[in-house]
Design a protein around this motif. Structure first.
Motif, PDB file in Angstrom:
ATOM      1  N   LEU A 187       0.833  -1.203   0.000  1.00 36.15           N
ATOM      2  CA  LEU A 187       0.000   0.000   0.000  1.00 36.15           C
ATOM      3  C   LEU A 187       0.869   1.255   0.000  1.00 36.15           C
ATOM      4  O   LEU A 187       0.634   2.205  -0.773  1.00 36.15           O
ATOM      5  N   THR A 188       1.879   1.271   0.847  1.00 32.26           N
ATOM      6  CA  THR A 188       2.785   2.429   0.899  1.00 32.26           C
ATOM      7  C   THR A 188       3.488   2.632  -0.435  1.00 32.26           C
ATOM      8  O   THR A 188       3.620   3.766  -0.922  1.00 32.26           O
ATOM      9  N   PHE A 189       3.909   1.540  -1.030  1.00 30.58           N
ATOM     10  CA  PHE A 189       4.610   1.611  -2.310  1.00 30.58           C
ATOM     11  C   PHE A 189       3.696   2.177  -3.402  1.00 30.58           C
ATOM     12  O   PHE A 189       4.102   3.036  -4.192  1.00 30.58           O
ATOM     13  N   LEU A 190       2.441   1.717  -3.439  1.00 28.26           N
ATOM     14  CA  LEU A 190       1.517   2.179  -4.476  1.00 28.26           C
ATOM     15  C   LEU A 190       1.207   3.667  -4.316  1.00 28.26           C
ATOM     16  O   LEU A 190       1.138   4.410  -5.303  1.00 28.26           O
ATOM     17  N   ILE A 191       1.032   4.122  -3.083  1.00 29.41           N
ATOM     18  CA  ILE A 191       0.769   5.551  -2.862  1.00 29.41           C
ATOM     19  C   ILE A 191       2.006   6.379  -3.222  1.00 29.41           C
ATOM     20  O   ILE A 191       1.890   7.488  -3.762  1.00 29.41           O
ATOM     21  N   ALA A 192       3.176   5.830  -2.945  1.00 29.73           N
ATOM     22  CA  ALA A 192       4.410   6.535  -3.333  1.00 29.73           C
ATOM     23  C   ALA A 192       4.504   6.668  -4.857  1.00 29.73           C
ATOM     24  O   ALA A 192       4.948   7.706  -5.375  1.00 29.73           O
ATOM     25  N   ILE A 193       4.069   5.649  -5.579  1.00 28.63           N
ATOM     26  CA  ILE A 193       4.071   5.732  -7.050  1.00 28.63           C
ATOM     27  C   ILE A 193       3.098   6.811  -7.514  1.00 28.63           C
ATOM     28  O   ILE A 193       3.425   7.619  -8.405  1.00 28.63           O
ATOM     29  N   VAL A 194       1.908   6.837  -6.918  1.00 29.66           N
ATOM     30  CA  VAL A 194       0.927   7.865  -7.285  1.00 29.66           C
ATOM     31  C   VAL A 194       1.486   9.261  -7.015  1.00 29.66           C
ATOM     32  O   VAL A 194       1.366  10.179  -7.845  1.00 29.66           O
ATOM     33  N   GLY A 195       2.108   9.432  -5.845  1.00 30.15           N
ATOM     34  CA  GLY A 195       2.689  10.734  -5.509  1.00 30.15           C
ATOM     35  C   GLY A 195       3.777  11.142  -6.479  1.00 30.15           C
ATOM     36  O   GLY A 195       3.843  12.303  -6.903  1.00 30.15           O
ATOM     37  N   MET A 196       4.631  10.197  -6.863  1.00 30.25           N
ATOM     38  CA  MET A 196       5.713  10.520  -7.798  1.00 30.25           C
ATOM     39  C   MET A 196       5.157  10.832  -9.183  1.00 30.25           C
ATOM     40  O   MET A 196       5.656  11.738  -9.876  1.00 30.25           O
ATOM     41  N   ALA A 197       4.110  10.106  -9.592  1.00 26.76           N
ATOM     42  CA  ALA A 197       3.490  10.390 -10.893  1.00 26.76           C
ATOM     43  C   ALA A 197       2.856  11.780 -10.894  1.00 26.76           C
ATOM     44  O   ALA A 197       2.974  12.535 -11.876  1.00 26.76           O
ATOM     45  N   LEU A 198       2.189  12.130  -9.796  1.00 22.94           N
ATOM     46  CA  LEU A 198       1.601  13.465  -9.698  1.00 22.94           C
ATOM     47  C   LEU A 198       2.683  14.539  -9.712  1.00 22.94           C
ATOM     48  O   LEU A 198       2.506  15.614 -10.313  1.00 22.94           O
ATOM     49  N   LEU A 199       3.822  14.254  -9.067  1.00 25.56           N
ATOM     50  CA  LEU A 199       4.930  15.215  -9.074  1.00 25.56           C
ATOM     51  C   LEU A 199       5.430  15.438 -10.501  1.00 25.56           C
ATOM     52  O   LEU A 199       5.695  16.577 -10.910  1.00 25.56           O
ATOM     53  N   PHE A 200       5.548  14.350 -11.247  1.00 21.60           N
ATOM     54  CA  PHE A 200       5.995  14.469 -12.647  1.00 21.60           C
ATOM     55  C   PHE A 200       5.018  15.333 -13.447  1.00 21.60           C
ATOM     56  O   PHE A 200       5.433  16.250 -14.166  1.00 21.60           O
ATOM     57  N   ILE A 201       3.716  15.054 -13.315  1.00 23.64           N
ATOM     58  CA  ILE A 201       2.711  15.804 -14.078  1.00 23.64           C
ATOM     59  C   ILE A 201       2.721  17.277 -13.680  1.00 23.64           C
ATOM     60  O   ILE A 201       2.631  18.173 -14.525  1.00 23.64           O
ATOM     61  N   THR A 202       2.856  17.531 -12.376  1.00 23.82           N
ATOM     62  CA  THR A 202       2.881  18.921 -11.903  1.00 23.82           C
ATOM     63  C   THR A 202       4.078  19.673 -12.462  1.00 23.82           C
ATOM     64  O   THR A 202       3.952  20.801 -12.958  1.00 23.82           O
ATOM     65  N   LEU A 203       5.264  19.046 -12.387  1.00 24.42           N
ATOM     66  CA  LEU A 203       6.465  19.705 -12.921  1.00 24.42           C
ATOM     67  C   LEU A 203       6.346  19.916 -14.421  1.00 24.42           C
ATOM     68  O   LEU A 203       6.769  20.952 -14.947  1.00 24.42           O
ATOM     69  N   TRP A 204       5.773  18.931 -15.100  1.00 21.41           N
ATOM     70  CA  TRP A 204       5.597  19.054 -16.555  1.00 21.41           C
ATOM     71  C   TRP A 204       4.685  20.228 -16.893  1.00 21.41           C
ATOM     72  O   TRP A 204       4.989  21.033 -17.775  1.00 21.41           O
ATOM     73  N   LYS A 205       3.578  20.348 -16.182  1.00 20.14           N
ATOM     74  CA  LYS A 205       2.650  21.447 -16.441  1.00 20.14           C
ATOM     75  C   LYS A 205       3.273  22.800 -16.075  1.00 20.14           C
ATOM     76  O   LYS A 205       3.061  23.796 -16.769  1.00 20.14           O
ATOM     77  N   PHE A 206       4.054  22.845 -14.985  1.00 20.84           N
ATOM     78  CA  PHE A 206       4.721  24.091 -14.603  1.00 20.84           C
ATOM     79  C   PHE A 206       5.675  24.539 -15.709  1.00 20.84           C
ATOM     80  O   PHE A 206       5.693  25.719 -16.106  1.00 20.84           O
ATOM     81  N   GLU A 207       6.490  23.610 -16.197  1.00 25.26           N
ATOM     82  CA  GLU A 207       7.472  23.985 -17.219  1.00 25.26           C
ATOM     83  C   GLU A 207       6.778  24.360 -18.523  1.00 25.26           C
ATOM     84  O   GLU A 207       7.189  25.314 -19.195  1.00 25.26           O
ATOM     85  N   MET A 208       5.720  23.623 -18.880  1.00 26.91           N
ATOM     86  CA  MET A 208       4.984  23.962 -20.099  1.00 26.91           C
ATOM     87  C   MET A 208       4.334  25.337 -19.971  1.00 26.91           C
ATOM     88  O   MET A 208       4.350  26.140 -20.916  1.00 26.91           O
ATOM     89  N   ALA A 209       3.753  25.610 -18.806  1.00 29.61           N
ATOM     90  CA  ALA A 209       3.107  26.913 -18.593  1.00 29.61           C
ATOM     91  C   ALA A 209       4.127  28.038 -18.672  1.00 29.61           C
ATOM     92  O   ALA A 209       3.863  29.102 -19.262  1.00 29.61           O
ATOM     93  N   ALA A 210       5.305  27.818 -18.096  1.00 27.73           N
ATOM     94  CA  ALA A 210       6.342  28.850 -18.129  1.00 27.73           C
ATOM     95  C   ALA A 210       6.822  29.111 -19.554  1.00 27.73           C
ATOM     96  O   ALA A 210       6.998  30.265 -19.964  1.00 27.73           O
ATOM     97  N   LYS A 211       7.012  28.052 -20.330  1.00 29.61           N
ATOM     98  CA  LYS A 211       7.497  28.225 -21.702  1.00 29.61           C
ATOM     99  C   LYS A 211       6.433  28.887 -22.578  1.00 29.61           C
ATOM    100  O   LYS A 211       6.757  29.700 -23.450  1.00 29.61           O
ATOM    101  N   HIS A 212       5.180  28.543 -22.363  1.00 29.82           N
ATOM    102  CA  HIS A 212       4.120  29.187 -23.130  1.00 29.82           C
ATOM    103  C   HIS A 212       3.990  30.652 -22.750  1.00 29.82           C
ATOM    104  O   HIS A 212       3.758  31.510 -23.621  1.00 29.82           O
ATOM    105  N   ALA A 213       4.108  30.963 -21.463  1.00 26.46           N
ATOM    106  CA  ALA A 213       4.029  32.360 -21.034  1.00 26.46           C
ATOM    107  C   ALA A 213       5.164  33.172 -21.645  1.00 26.46           C
ATOM    108  O   ALA A 213       4.966  34.318 -22.092  1.00 26.46           O
ATOM    109  N   ARG A 214       6.348  32.575 -21.709  1.00 27.50           N
ATOM    110  CA  ARG A 214       7.493  33.275 -22.304  1.00 27.50           C
ATOM    111  C   ARG A 214       7.262  33.509 -23.796  1.00 27.50           C
ATOM    112  O   ARG A 214       7.574  34.575 -24.330  1.00 27.50           O
TER     113      ARG A 214
END
Length: 240
Positions: A187-214
């Motif tokens: 259970l801990t491992f699966l939640i850690a995977i979900v958290g890491m996947a969400l971190l990836f998506i968040t960072l991806w959206k942040f970088e995409m938003a920054a590049k589009h704003a620029r």
């Protein structure tokens, strides 16, 4: 468009990661053989899985770019690979720390899982130098997409080859038998995977938003006739 819902996503990511770390330290038991040091597993393995899926996502975006010639897909591929490379460095560092603490070695060269991941990392480490070496933006995007597609196809093939290989030192987490983790660890491992996947998506959206704003800012300044754009210089990052 990439900034839409980013605040809610960031909060969800933070809550999930905090929850995962709470489970790691206060819920999941220590490993019977490795003790407390085994808890690095809950960071190391999810990070590796998400990094590999990020490389594959980069290949999928690259296919879309080759099919449509839309530069936005090239940018999406670039950002996915960029973030995956950062995660891959984290995988190699945490893996070495874990190996040193558990097995007394920083690295084990006869372990197919470790070596294959290093090969994947070194392969993608040439992605940005490849882009930087090409001055023409269209050729750069096209060649980079071809590279991302070929390298992205290599990742699952490499993963399957490793799974079919004989087990050595590195544990098999996602085995065909479902692994041997007890329920609280799983259970801990699966939640850690979900958290890491969400971190990836968040960072991806942040970088995409920054590049589009620029890009939007550059476009607006051009329309206003503001002479702010310096002489064009070669860069590995795609421009819109």
């Amino acid at each position: 468009m990439y900034g839409k819902g980013l605040r809610a996503l960031s909060v969800t990511t933070l809550i999930t990661l905090v929850g995962a770390f709470a489970l790691v330290f206060f819920y999941a038991p220590n490993d019977a053989d490795q003790g407390f040091v085994q808890k690095i597993f809950y960071v190391h393995v999810p990070m590796a899985i998400v990094a590999l899926f990020g490389f594959i996502a980069g290949g999928i975006f690259a296919i879309q770019h080759l099919r449509t010639r839309d530069p936005r897909h090239d940018l999406r591929s670039y950002v996915a690979i960029h973030i995956s490379l950062i995660l891959a460095i984290g995988v190699l560092v945490t893996g070495s720390i874990w190996a040193r603490a558990a097995w007394g070695h920083w690295w084990v060269w006869d372990e197919p899982t470790l070596v294959s991941f290093l090969i994947v990392f070194l392969l993608y480490a040439t992605y940005q130098p490849l882009r930087f070496s090409i001055e023409d933006p269209e050729r750069q995007a096209r060649y980079a997409s071809v590279f991302a597609v070929i390298a992205g196809a290599f990742v699952p093939l490499n993963f399957l080859a490793v799974r079919l290989a004989q087990a050595y030192t590195h544990p098999r987490v996602l085995g065909t038998t479902g692994g041997s983790m007890p329920g609280d660890m799983r259970l801990t491992f699966l939640i850690a995977i979900v958290g890491m996947a969400l971190l990836f998506i968040t960072l991806w959206k942040f970088e995409m938003a920054a590049k589009h704003a620029r890009a939007n800012l550059r476009s607006l300044r051009r329309k206003l006739g503001v002479d702010e754009v310096p002489a064009a210089r070669r860069t590995a990052a795609p421009s819109l």
